[in-house]
Design a protein around this motif. Sequence first.
Motif, PDB file in Angstrom:
ATOM      1  N   GLY A 149       0.832  -1.150  -0.081  1.00  0.00           N
ATOM      2  CA  GLY A 149       0.208   0.101  -0.046  1.00  0.00           C
ATOM      3  C   GLY A 149       0.951   1.296   0.221  1.00  0.00           C
ATOM      4  N   LEU A 150       2.023   1.421  -0.729  1.00  0.00           N
ATOM      5  CA  LEU A 150       2.679   2.473  -0.590  1.00  0.00           C
ATOM      6  C   LEU A 150       2.548   3.309  -1.788  1.00  0.00           C
ATOM      7  CD1 LEU A 150       6.320   0.533  -0.036  1.00  0.00           C
ATOM      8  CD2 LEU A 150       4.928   1.683   1.477  1.00  0.00           C
ATOM      9  N   GLU A 151       2.961   4.473  -1.620  1.00  0.00           N
ATOM     10  CA  GLU A 151       2.611   5.456  -2.701  1.00  0.00           C
ATOM     11  C   GLU A 151       3.439   5.438  -4.033  1.00  0.00           C
ATOM     12  OE1 GLU A 151       2.972   9.320  -1.066  1.00  0.00           O
ATOM     13  OE2 GLU A 151       1.792   9.116   0.540  1.00  0.00           O
ATOM     14  N   ARG A 152       4.439   4.903  -3.841  1.00  0.00           N
ATOM     15  CA  ARG A 152       5.391   5.010  -5.087  1.00  0.00           C
ATOM     16  C   ARG A 152       6.524   3.958  -5.002  1.00  0.00           C
ATOM     17  NH1 ARG A 152       6.196   9.496  -2.540  1.00  0.00           N
ATOM     18  NH2 ARG A 152       4.895  10.861  -3.909  1.00  0.00           N
ATOM     19  N   LEU A 153       7.397   3.706  -6.043  1.00  0.00           N
ATOM     20  CA  LEU A 153       8.566   3.037  -6.252  1.00  0.00           C
ATOM     21  C   LEU A 153       9.438   4.404  -6.541  1.00  0.00           C
ATOM     22  CD1 LEU A 153      10.075  -0.516  -7.465  1.00  0.00           C
ATOM     23  CD2 LEU A 153      10.968   1.964  -8.290  1.00  0.00           C
ATOM     24  N   LEU A 154      10.845   4.615  -5.926  1.00  0.00           N
ATOM     25  CA  LEU A 154      11.607   5.464  -6.314  1.00  0.00           C
ATOM     26  C   LEU A 154      12.880   5.124  -6.509  1.00  0.00           C
ATOM     27  CD1 LEU A 154      11.848   8.786  -6.786  1.00  0.00           C
ATOM     28  CD2 LEU A 154      12.309   8.827  -4.271  1.00  0.00           C
ATOM     29  N   GLY A 155      13.671   5.487  -7.324  1.00  0.00           N
ATOM     30  CA  GLY A 155      15.368   5.221  -7.256  1.00  0.00           C
ATOM     31  C   GLY A 155      16.007   6.303  -7.869  1.00  0.00           C
ATOM     32  N   GLY A 156      17.210   6.198  -7.939  1.00  0.00           N
ATOM     33  CA  GLY A 156      18.157   7.109  -8.748  1.00  0.00           C
ATOM     34  C   GLY A 156      18.832   6.351  -9.844  1.00  0.00           C
ATOM     35  N   GLY A 157      18.433   6.935 -10.834  1.00  0.00           N
ATOM     36  CA  GLY A 157      19.324   6.095 -12.284  1.00  0.00           C
ATOM     37  C   GLY A 157      20.511   6.784 -12.600  1.00  0.00           C
ATOM     38  N   ARG A 158      21.381   6.236 -12.800  1.00  0.00           N
ATOM     39  CA  ARG A 158      22.751   6.465 -13.484  1.00  0.00           C
ATOM     40  C   ARG A 158      22.232   7.004 -14.822  1.00  0.00           C
ATOM     41  NH1 ARG A 158      26.087   2.664 -14.712  1.00  0.00           N
ATOM     42  NH2 ARG A 158      28.067   4.058 -14.986  1.00  0.00           N
ATOM     43  N   MET A 159      23.362   7.824 -15.513  1.00  0.00           N
ATOM     44  CA  MET A 159      23.118   8.414 -16.802  1.00  0.00           C
ATOM     45  C   MET A 159      24.402   8.161 -17.581  1.00  0.00           C
ATOM     46  SD  MET A 159      22.328  12.324 -15.601  1.00  0.00           S
ATOM     47  CE  MET A 159      22.861  13.166 -17.134  1.00  0.00           C
ATOM     48  N   PRO A 160      24.815   6.875 -17.758  1.00  0.00           N
ATOM     49  CA  PRO A 160      26.264   6.622 -17.996  1.00  0.00           C
ATOM     50  C   PRO A 160      26.765   7.119 -19.658  1.00  0.00           C
ATOM     51  CG  PRO A 160      24.885   4.561 -18.056  1.00  0.00           C
ATOM     52  CD  PRO A 160      24.123   5.559 -17.511  1.00  0.00           C
ATOM     53  N   GLY A 161      25.593   7.570 -20.343  1.00  0.00           N
ATOM     54  CA  GLY A 161      26.043   8.076 -21.492  1.00  0.00           C
ATOM     55  C   GLY A 161      26.126   9.468 -21.720  1.00  0.00           C
ATOM     56  N   TYR A 162      26.007   9.877 -20.522  1.00  0.00           N
ATOM     57  CA  TYR A 162      26.093  11.435 -20.546  1.00  0.00           C
ATOM     58  C   TYR A 162      27.659  11.681 -20.551  1.00  0.00           C
ATOM     59  CZ  TYR A 162      25.802  16.370 -18.837  1.00  0.00           C
ATOM     60  OH  TYR A 162      25.946  17.773 -18.540  1.00  0.00           O
ATOM     61  N   HIS A 163      28.586  11.276 -20.373  1.00  0.00           N
ATOM     62  CA  HIS A 163      30.171  11.487 -20.472  1.00  0.00           C
ATOM     63  C   HIS A 163      30.313  11.873 -21.991  1.00  0.00           C
ATOM     64  CE1 HIS A 163      30.593   7.373 -21.118  1.00  0.00           C
ATOM     65  NE2 HIS A 163      31.839   7.594 -21.746  1.00  0.00           N
ATOM     66  N   ASN A 164      29.757  11.040 -22.740  1.00  0.00           N
ATOM     67  CA  ASN A 164      30.043  11.385 -24.166  1.00  0.00           C
ATOM     68  C   ASN A 164      29.757  12.789 -24.724  1.00  0.00           C
ATOM     69  OD1 ASN A 164      30.994   8.602 -24.396  1.00  0.00           O
ATOM     70  ND2 ASN A 164      28.771   7.962 -24.407  1.00  0.00           N
ATOM     71  N   VAL A 165      28.797  13.525 -23.855  1.00  0.00           N
ATOM     72  CA  VAL A 165      28.206  14.712 -24.330  1.00  0.00           C
ATOM     73  C   VAL A 165      28.332  15.787 -23.252  1.00  0.00           C
ATOM     74  CG1 VAL A 165      26.629  13.628 -25.995  1.00  0.00           C
ATOM     75  CG2 VAL A 165      25.821  14.084 -23.754  1.00  0.00           C
ATOM     76  N   VAL A 166      29.125  15.415 -22.419  1.00  0.00           N
ATOM     77  CA  VAL A 166      29.076  16.678 -21.299  1.00  0.00           C
ATOM     78  C   VAL A 166      29.554  17.978 -21.603  1.00  0.00           C
ATOM     79  CG1 VAL A 166      31.565  15.983 -20.219  1.00  0.00           C
ATOM     80  CG2 VAL A 166      29.835  16.648 -18.912  1.00  0.00           C
ATOM     81  N   LYS A 167      30.365  17.946 -22.334  1.00  0.00           N
ATOM     82  CA  LYS A 167      30.854  19.457 -22.955  1.00  0.00           C
ATOM     83  C   LYS A 167      29.868  20.294 -23.729  1.00  0.00           C
ATOM     84  CE  LYS A 167      35.868  17.808 -22.822  1.00  0.00           C
ATOM     85  NZ  LYS A 167      37.200  18.110 -23.712  1.00  0.00           N
ATOM     86  N   SER A 168      28.973  19.594 -24.230  1.00  0.00           N
ATOM     87  CA  SER A 168      28.004  20.536 -24.977  1.00  0.00           C
ATOM     88  C   SER A 168      26.597  20.148 -24.572  1.00  0.00           C
ATOM     89  CB  SER A 168      28.249  19.819 -26.439  1.00  0.00           C
ATOM     90  OG  SER A 168      27.925  18.482 -26.676  1.00  0.00           O
ATOM     91  N   VAL A 169      26.181  19.443 -23.554  1.00  0.00           N
ATOM     92  CA  VAL A 169      24.587  19.014 -23.343  1.00  0.00           C
ATOM     93  C   VAL A 169      24.854  19.117 -21.669  1.00  0.00           C
ATOM     94  CG1 VAL A 169      22.754  17.464 -23.479  1.00  0.00           C
ATOM     95  CG2 VAL A 169      24.583  17.723 -25.340  1.00  0.00           C
ATOM     96  N   SER A 170      23.811  19.953 -21.389  1.00  0.00           N
ATOM     97  CA  SER A 170      23.502  20.079 -19.807  1.00  0.00           C
ATOM     98  C   SER A 170      22.875  18.875 -19.461  1.00  0.00           C
ATOM     99  CB  SER A 170      22.437  21.399 -19.508  1.00  0.00           C
ATOM    100  OG  SER A 170      21.261  20.893 -19.920  1.00  0.00           O
ATOM    101  N   PRO A 171      22.704  18.478 -17.979  1.00  0.00           N
ATOM    102  CA  PRO A 171      22.246  17.233 -17.608  1.00  0.00           C
ATOM    103  C   PRO A 171      20.700  17.256 -17.984  1.00  0.00           C
ATOM    104  CG  PRO A 171      23.041  18.627 -15.695  1.00  0.00           C
ATOM    105  CD  PRO A 171      23.480  19.080 -17.229  1.00  0.00           C
ATOM    106  N   GLU A 172      20.049  18.282 -17.701  1.00  0.00           N
ATOM    107  CA  GLU A 172      18.682  18.345 -17.890  1.00  0.00           C
ATOM    108  C   GLU A 172      18.413  18.204 -19.327  1.00  0.00           C
ATOM    109  OE1 GLU A 172      19.703  20.553 -14.273  1.00  0.00           O
ATOM    110  OE2 GLU A 172      20.582  20.687 -16.506  1.00  0.00           O
TER     111      GLU A 172
END
Length: 225
Positions: A149-172
């Motif tokens: 009877g809980l409200e939700r399942l929650l967790g933090g997901g990694r974003m391992p592909g981000y390092h490929n574009v970090v210099k040009s793309v914000s995390p958002e």
Amino acid sequence: MMDKQMYRHEFSVFHEDKPVPAVIRNYQQTDFKDLIEIQAECFPPPFSSDLWWNEEQLSNHVALFQEGALCIEIDGKLAGSLTGLCVDFNPMHPIHTWKEMTDNGFIRTHNPHGNTLYIVDIAIRPKYRKLGLGKMLMQAMYQVVIQLGLERLLGGGRMPGYHNVVKSVSPEAYVASVVNGERRDPVLTFLLRCGRMPIAIAKEYLEDEESHNYGVLMEWKNPFN
């Protein structure tokens, strides 16, 4: 919450069009050796062995919240696990780190009166990853959310592909492009396919070079709540 009930679901998965017996169940002490072996296979060097589950952590999972300690067997072989704990989560103040929410994997932060099932870890042996076991385990944990009877399942997901574009793309912008289907990320795309949706991006969520330490908080809401 309802009284503690053990989980066991027997079914078949298909490998090259052949059905193979599978079981999702709660893990227990006799599984610890296999669970640590799975961690070693999933997180080989350069990951440190200090990051793998140890017996004290696994003992806490079973003792404190066995409903959230799930594993999957394929033809009698332990193939993966998914671990969670209960927390009292305020969606108005979502930002946190993995370490503070999960007690660094020891889950002494488990709150039996919490409103949210929080995912600590998911691991599938590499040889079984084309069978969709991760999604099956996640769906089993959704059933635990409903059962308790809980409200939700929650967790933090990694974003391992981000390092490929970090210099040009914000995390958002990176997360938005994955959600919109313009880009694929190994973890975020998997979680989207499991029915999870992003609610916030946490800086310094977890020490993770590929994700530049970002974590995407992704939830699944209980449809009966």
